[in-house]
Design an enzyme around this catalytic site. Structure first.
Site, PDB file in Angstrom:
ATOM      1  N   HIS A 174      -3.263   7.468   2.555  1.00 61.69           N
ATOM      2  CA  HIS A 174      -3.673   6.162   2.027  1.00 61.69           C
ATOM      3  C   HIS A 174      -5.106   5.902   2.481  1.00 61.69           C
ATOM      4  CE1 HIS A 174      -3.841   2.112   0.829  1.00 61.69           C
ATOM      5  NE2 HIS A 174      -3.778   1.612   2.056  1.00 61.69           N
ATOM      6  N   CYS A 184       0.817  -1.227   0.000  1.00 60.51           N
ATOM      7  CA  CYS A 184       0.000   0.000   0.000  1.00 60.51           C
ATOM      8  C   CYS A 184       0.847   1.272   0.000  1.00 60.51           C
ATOM      9  CB  CYS A 184      -0.933   0.024   1.209  1.00 60.51           C
ATOM     10  SG  CYS A 184      -2.169  -1.276   1.142  1.00 60.51           S
ATOM     11  N   ASN A 241      -9.920   0.545  -0.617  1.00 66.08           N
ATOM     12  CA  ASN A 241      -8.454   0.526  -0.512  1.00 66.08           C
ATOM     13  C   ASN A 241      -7.871  -0.064  -1.800  1.00 66.08           C
ATOM     14  OD1 ASN A 241      -5.782   0.014   0.023  1.00 66.08           O
ATOM     15  ND2 ASN A 241      -6.114  -0.952   2.019  1.00 66.08           N
TER      16      ASN A 241
HETATM   17  N1  ACO Z   1     -19.415  -7.261   8.471  1.00 65.05           N
HETATM   18  C1  ACO Z   1     -19.966  -7.446   9.685  1.00 65.05           C
HETATM   19  N2  ACO Z   1     -19.221  -7.764  10.765  1.00 65.05           N
HETATM   20  C2  ACO Z   1     -17.899  -7.889  10.588  1.00 65.05           C
HETATM   21  C3  ACO Z   1     -17.271  -7.725   9.335  1.00 65.05           C
HETATM   22  C4  ACO Z   1     -18.104  -7.400   8.251  1.00 65.05           C
HETATM   23  N3  ACO Z   1     -17.612  -7.195   6.999  1.00 65.05           N
HETATM   24  N4  ACO Z   1     -15.941  -7.920   9.477  1.00 65.05           N
HETATM   25  C5  ACO Z   1     -15.722  -8.195  10.777  1.00 65.05           C
HETATM   26  N5  ACO Z   1     -16.912  -8.192  11.455  1.00 65.05           N
HETATM   27  C6  ACO Z   1     -17.148  -8.465  12.870  1.00 65.05           C
HETATM   28  C7  ACO Z   1     -16.080  -9.322  13.497  1.00 65.05           C
HETATM   29  O1  ACO Z   1     -16.330 -10.685  13.300  1.00 65.05           O
HETATM   30  C8  ACO Z   1     -16.188  -8.903  14.955  1.00 65.05           C
HETATM   31  O2  ACO Z   1     -17.272  -9.604  15.518  1.00 65.05           O
HETATM   32  P1  ACO Z   1     -17.228 -10.092  17.066  1.00 65.05           P
HETATM   33  O3  ACO Z   1     -17.089  -8.831  17.876  1.00 65.05           O
HETATM   34  O4  ACO Z   1     -18.526 -10.805  17.225  1.00 65.05           O
HETATM   35  O5  ACO Z   1     -16.005 -10.973  17.166  1.00 65.05           O
HETATM   36  C9  ACO Z   1     -16.568  -7.427  14.895  1.00 65.05           C
HETATM   37  O6  ACO Z   1     -17.102  -7.216  13.585  1.00 65.05           O
HETATM   38  C10 ACO Z   1     -15.405  -6.491  15.133  1.00 65.05           C
HETATM   39  O7  ACO Z   1     -14.288  -6.912  14.322  1.00 65.05           O
HETATM   40  P2  ACO Z   1     -12.963  -6.096  14.282  1.00 65.05           P
HETATM   41  O8  ACO Z   1     -11.984  -6.799  13.381  1.00 65.05           O
HETATM   42  O9  ACO Z   1     -12.515  -5.779  15.676  1.00 65.05           O
HETATM   43  O10 ACO Z   1     -13.463  -4.747  13.563  1.00 65.05           O
HETATM   44  P3  ACO Z   1     -12.725  -3.381  13.379  1.00 65.05           P
HETATM   45  O11 ACO Z   1     -13.536  -2.310  13.959  1.00 65.05           O
HETATM   46  O12 ACO Z   1     -11.260  -3.460  13.802  1.00 65.05           O
HETATM   47  O13 ACO Z   1     -12.746  -3.183  11.789  1.00 65.05           O
HETATM   48  C11 ACO Z   1     -11.237  -3.373   9.930  1.00 65.05           C
HETATM   49  C12 ACO Z   1     -12.097  -4.118  10.967  1.00 65.05           C
HETATM   50  C13 ACO Z   1     -12.190  -2.543   9.091  1.00 65.05           C
HETATM   51  C14 ACO Z   1     -10.507  -4.373   9.071  1.00 65.05           C
HETATM   52  C15 ACO Z   1     -10.231  -2.440  10.659  1.00 65.05           C
HETATM   53  O14 ACO Z   1      -9.588  -3.148  11.679  1.00 65.05           O
HETATM   54  C16 ACO Z   1      -9.166  -1.851   9.727  1.00 65.05           C
HETATM   55  O15 ACO Z   1      -9.463  -1.049   8.863  1.00 65.05           O
HETATM   56  N6  ACO Z   1      -7.886  -2.202   9.953  1.00 65.05           N
HETATM   57  C17 ACO Z   1      -6.745  -1.583   9.245  1.00 65.05           C
HETATM   58  C18 ACO Z   1      -6.634  -1.965   7.809  1.00 65.05           C
HETATM   59  C19 ACO Z   1      -5.388  -1.366   7.213  1.00 65.05           C
HETATM   60  O16 ACO Z   1      -5.033  -0.233   7.482  1.00 65.05           O
HETATM   61  N7  ACO Z   1      -4.642  -2.122   6.430  1.00 65.05           N
HETATM   62  C20 ACO Z   1      -3.397  -1.595   5.914  1.00 65.05           C
HETATM   63  C21 ACO Z   1      -3.384  -1.492   4.468  1.00 65.05           C
HETATM   64  S1  ACO Z   1      -3.863  -2.987   3.652  1.00 65.05           S
HETATM   65  C22 ACO Z   1      -2.449  -3.649   2.883  1.00 65.05           C
HETATM   66  O17 ACO Z   1      -1.361  -3.246   3.125  1.00 65.05           O
HETATM   67  C23 ACO Z   1      -2.656  -4.783   1.932  1.00 65.05           C
END
Ligand code: ACO
Length: 326
Positions: free
Chosen positions: A253, A113, A283
């Site tokens: 980003h 990224c 993304n």
């Molecule tokens: N729809 C509904 N529920 C979901 C989904 C979905 N698509 N995805 C996860 N959940 C649920 C999980 O199962 C979890 O349920 P639980 O509480 O019953 O266990 C709950 O939602 C919370 O999950 P988290 O993973 O804690 O959710 P979070 O608020 O952290 O959001 C996300 C997830 C969007 C992925 C976030 O963590 C994020 O954006 N992280 C950073 C991503 C990033 O910056 N990546 C770097 C670049 S990518 C690269 O380099 C290739």
């Protein structure tokens, strides 16, 4: 000191879009969850017959056309990508062939990224030492091809696309791309990785359960992203004896709207300074920053003298920032 001025930008998105409503039909998710947790409403997805090198070429052609520079006059093509259609040659060489940029040397940079900011930093160094006068920097990726579309934790996050910038050497002090800052932390490699077609563990080589798909520990990645994007911004400003108020626009980003908002809060910067298109494109990995740069440039958002901060974060882990005086 020679710097490099951006004289043209271009971008390209595949025609096919997948909305949150489309994903609701096949995944246990909802538009409400996706929008509130990420800010994403839709993403563009590469078609089976489309190629990464073609997306990059279309973005490059638009950037060259804006710059009024012929492909034959380019000295360098550097492409940030990790999703070339073939293992080799480099996407940059395929783009060179497509454009007929016969004088240029061409290679890829693999910083996921952060690919565009790393590639830009590479090109800048060649301009600064006088090795090149005209360069083409591209960020392109098709991370949707690495996804398990049944895994709701990642399937909602990514889109495909390409963005490009044409740079020319400039001797006006403090103008153009004047400072880049790059960082990596390989100890955290397992927060985001794609084992590839073979589906093997990146260090041990053992076959992984669950196959070949992109894996991400979203929660932990989120926290590191917020703190390191803020840190790299402060580092870039300190290196140039600048204050936060001197930044006119931030092009972050586009991984998660909440990451962008949290970085702004941490730095005490108003949300209006952050240029955001994550709702429409999600993304797009290395393409994320140059697509936003091109969209804002074509909307004539930038005035002469504006200071732009580009800041990227992703798998590696690798992150970086670039300062540009427009
Ligand atoms: N729809 C509904 N529920 C979901 C989904 C979905 N698509 N995805 C996860 N959940 C649920 C999980 O199962 C979890 O349920 P639980 O509480 O019953 O266990 C709950 O939602 C919370 O999950 P988290 O993973 O804690 O959710 P979070 O608020 O952290 O959001 C996300 C997830 C969007 C992925 C976030 O963590 C994020 O954006 N992280 C950073 C991503 C990033 O910056 N990546 C770097 C670049 S990518 C690269 O380099 C290739």
């Amino acid at each position: 000191m020679i710097t490099a001025k951006i004289v043209g930008t271009g971008s390209w998105l595949p025609k096919k879009t997948v909305t949150n409503a489309d994903l609701e039909k096949v995944l246990d998710t909802s538009d409400e969850w996706i929008v509130s947790r990420t800010g994403i409403r839709q993403r563009h997805v590469i078609g089976e017959q489309e190629t990464v090198s073609n997306m990059a070429t279309y973005a490059a052609q638009r950037a060259l056309s804006m710059a009024g520079i012929k492909a034959q006059d380019l000295d360098l093509i550097v492409v940030g990508t990790v999703t070339g259609d073939v293992e080799f040659p480099a996407v940059a060489c395929l783009v060179q062939g497509n454009l007929g940029a016969s004088r240029a040397f061409a290679y890829d940079v693999r910083a996921v990224c952060s690919g565009f900011v790393f590639a830009l930093s590479n090109a800048l160094a060649y301009h600064q030492c006088g090795r090149v006068k005209r360069s083409l920097v591209i960020g392109v990726d098709a991370l949707t091809r690495t996804l398990d579309w049944t895994d709701r934790s990642v399937a909602i996050l990514f889109g495909d696309g390409a963005g490009a910038a044409v740079l020319v050497s400039d001797e006006e002090e403090g103008h153009g791309v004047f400072s880049t800052h790059l960082r990596s932390d390989g100890a955290l490699w397992d927060l985001i990785y794609y084992p590839g077609e073979e589906g093997r563990h990146p260090c041990s080589g053992v076959k992984l359960e669950g196959g070949r798909f992109l894996r991400m520990c979203g929660n932990k990645t989120f926290k590191v992203a917020v703190s390191e994007l803020a840190n790299i911004t402060l580092e870039a400003l300190a290196a140039n004896h600048m204050g936060i108020d001197e930044i006119t626009w931030v092009i972050p980003h586009q991984a998660n709207r909440r990451i962008i908002d949290a970085v702004g809060k941490r730095l005490g910067m108003p949300a209006e300074k952050f240029l955001v298109n994550i709702d429409r494109v999600a993304n797009t990995s290395a393409a994320s920053i140059p697509i936003m740069l091109d969209e804002a440039n074509r909307q004539q958002k930038f005035a002469s003298g504006d200071v732009l901060l580009l800041c990227a974060f992703g798998s590696g882990l690798a992150w970086g920032a670039a300062l540009i005086r427009w």
